[in-house]
Design an enzyme around this catalytic site. Sequence first.
Site, PDB file in Angstrom:
ATOM      1  N   SER A   1       0.809  -1.225   0.000  1.00 35.02           N
ATOM      2  CA  SER A   1       0.000   0.000   0.000  1.00 35.02           C
ATOM      3  C   SER A   1       0.841   1.273   0.000  1.00 35.02           C
ATOM      4  CB  SER A   1      -0.938   0.010   1.206  1.00 35.02           C
ATOM      5  OG  SER A   1      -0.201   0.225   2.388  1.00 35.02           O
TER       6      SER A   1
ATOM      7  N   LYS B   1       1.794   3.951   7.166  1.00 40.97           N
ATOM      8  CA  LYS B   1       0.977   4.826   6.310  1.00 40.97           C
ATOM      9  C   LYS B   1       1.484   6.256   6.461  1.00 40.97           C
ATOM     10  CE  LYS B   1      -2.352   1.958   4.864  1.00 40.97           C
ATOM     11  NZ  LYS B   1      -1.546   0.749   5.169  1.00 40.97           N
TER      12      LYS B   1
END
Lengths: 471, 171
Positions: B92, B129
Site C-alpha cells: 500500500s 501509512k
Amino acid sequence: MTKLFALVDCNNFYVSCERVFNPKLENRPVIVLSNNDGCVVSKCDRAKQLGIKTGVPLFKIKPLVQEHKIAVFSSNYALYGDLSQRVMETLTNFASEMEVYSIDEAFLDLSGCISSFDRDAQKAVDSPLSILPEWIKRDLPIPIVRGLKTEALSEFCAEVAFSYGEKIRTTVQQWTGIPVSIGIATTKTLAKIANRMAKISGQGVVSIANKTELETALAHTMVNDIWGIGRNYARELIEVGIHTALELRDANEELVRQVIGIQGVRAVLELRGISCFSLECLPSQRQGTQVFRTFGEPVKSLAELKEAVATYAAIASEKLRRDRLAASQMTISLITNQFKDEPQYRNSITIKLPIASNYTPDLTHHAIEGLEAIFEQGYSFKKLGISLSGLVPANQVQTDLFDRFESGFDHVDRQTRKNQLMQVIDRINTHMGSGTLKYAASGTQAPWKAKSDHRSQRYTTNWQELPIAKA
Amino acid sequence: MRDRKKVLASRRISWFDKRTLIKQIMECASTMVDRLYTPDSSTKLRLPLYMQPVSAGFPSPAEDYIEGKLDLNRYLVKHPAATFFVRVVGDSMIDAGIHPKDMLIVDRAILPTNGKIVIAVVNGELTVKRLRQVKEKLWLMPDNSNYQPLQISAEMDFLIWGVVTTVIHFV
C-alpha cells in the site's frame, strides 16, 4: 548545594517489553515466566488483580490462564536486555550522573540538571533565600524567612522537580515504549519511598517535599520496605517499637545505632533528608559468576550431564573474559527434583584451580572432573550449576612454577596463544550469534536444554525476527 | 518528493565512490586500499587514516584531506535508543518507495507531524501509512491508488508508534 535524586523504575518491565512490539496485549492480562517456563516472574496489573503472584508455578494457575485468556510468555532476555539498555541510554540525557541499579531501575542525580530546565528552580536549590521576593526579606525577621525557606521553597522545588520527572517519564515512554514510575527526593532512600508511592498511586511521578505529604508517606512505609533495611534489621527495629519509616526518622540515633549499627543511623539521616549514599556509577567488581539452570527434561545419564556442564563452563568463562577476569575456584552442584516423589540426591564439589584461568578448555576440563566426582547413577537430575569464584584480574594471574616445563612453548608464549584463540572465538560469537562456535564437549542436541515454549520474537536483536508492519 | 530518500541514497553513493577513487589514486597502491575504505558499521573506535604507516621522506599527499571513515549507523540513526527496525508486508505504500519485504528505520524520538510516514497501531496491529491531518480530522493515507485512506475515529484503538525515516530496499 542540596542534592536531588530520582529513582526511575520500569513498570512490570518484562511485560511492558512484550507489549511494545505486540500492541494487542494492551487489553489482555499478560504474564512472563522464568527460565524453563517454571514460575511467573513478571505480570501486568490485570494479572495481579486476578490474584497471580510473582513466583507461583505455571501449573498452579493453568485454569486461571485458560479462563481469562492470559497471554503467557517465556523470558526473552535478548529483548529485555536490549530495551533496558535503551531506557538507560535515554535516561542519561536527563542526569548529571546515573547509577544503573538493576535491569529495570536506575538512580539519577538531578542536581544541576534542573537548571537547564528551570533557572529559578536551580537558584532556589543553590541558595534558598535568593528566590524569595525582596519585600519578604526586608519586612520579616530573618529567622522567619529561614523558616519559610524550608516550607514554601521546598514545595516550589518539588513542583519543578515533578514537572522535570514528568518530562523524563513521557520521553522514556515515547522513545522506548516502556512506562516508568519516578520518585524524586533529596536522598536515595527517600527517592525509593517516593517511587513506591508513585507506583502504588499510579501517578507515575511523585516528588516529596511538602512536610505533611512526606510524613504521611513515611507513616505508610513499614521499616522492612525501607531501602537498605533487610528483614533481620526490620525485625529488630520492630522489637524496640519502631514500625514505620516515620518512627525510624524520629527515633533516637543512639538507640538505632545500638539496635542495627551504623547502617541504621545512615538510614535515619537519609530519612531526615541528609544524603549519606551517593551514586555508585562504576559497576562494582564482580565477586563471582554463576550459571545455574534447570533442565527442560530430567537428565539421568552422565554423558548428557557432561555436555550440559561443558556448555555452562563455556558460558561462564565467556562472562569472565568479557570482564577481563580469571577464576581460581570452581563449584559444581547437582540436584534432583525435590518436589517429585523420587529418590533424592544433591551434592556439590569445590575445586581449586592450579592456575586462575578464563580459558574455556581449562575450565571445561575441571568442570567435567568435578561432575564425575559427584555424579551418582540412578537419579533423575533437575538442576546443574557451575559457579566460579576467587576472581582475579586476568592480567595478574599467579602462574605455576612448574607450568613452563610442561610443553615445548614457554608459559608466556602459551598464554598468549590461549588468549588469542579465546579472542577469536568470542569475536565470532559476538558477530555471528552466540553459539556459532562451540566446543564439541558441549554436544549438539542439548536435550536437557531449558524449556522456552512461549518465547516472543527477538524483535531488536535478530534480523530474521524484526517486527512486521502492514503496508 | 516521494523518492527523495532514494535520490539521496544514490547521490551519497556516487560521492562516496568518487572520494574512494581519488584516495585510491593518491595512496600508495601497495597498501590494502580496499580494506581501508570499506564502510564501517560497527560504530566503534575508528582509527584516523593517517595512523597507517607512511614511508619516511614521502608523506602522502592525501594526509591533509583525511576525514575518517563513513559510518552508515551514524548517518541513518540519529537517536540510537529510540530507533527500531521494522519489516514491511504489503504494497500500500509502493508509490512512496516502500516495497514488500523492505526494512524501515523507525525513529520514535521524532514528533509525528502532518505528511510524515509513520508506523501506527490500528486495532492492535502495526501498519505503515502517511499521516494526514485535515483540520480536526486525522487520516492514514496509503501511497497506492488501489487502497483507501483510513479516517481515525475516536472509538478506534489508535496510536502512533514511531516515525519512518528511511527505507532500506535491496536491489
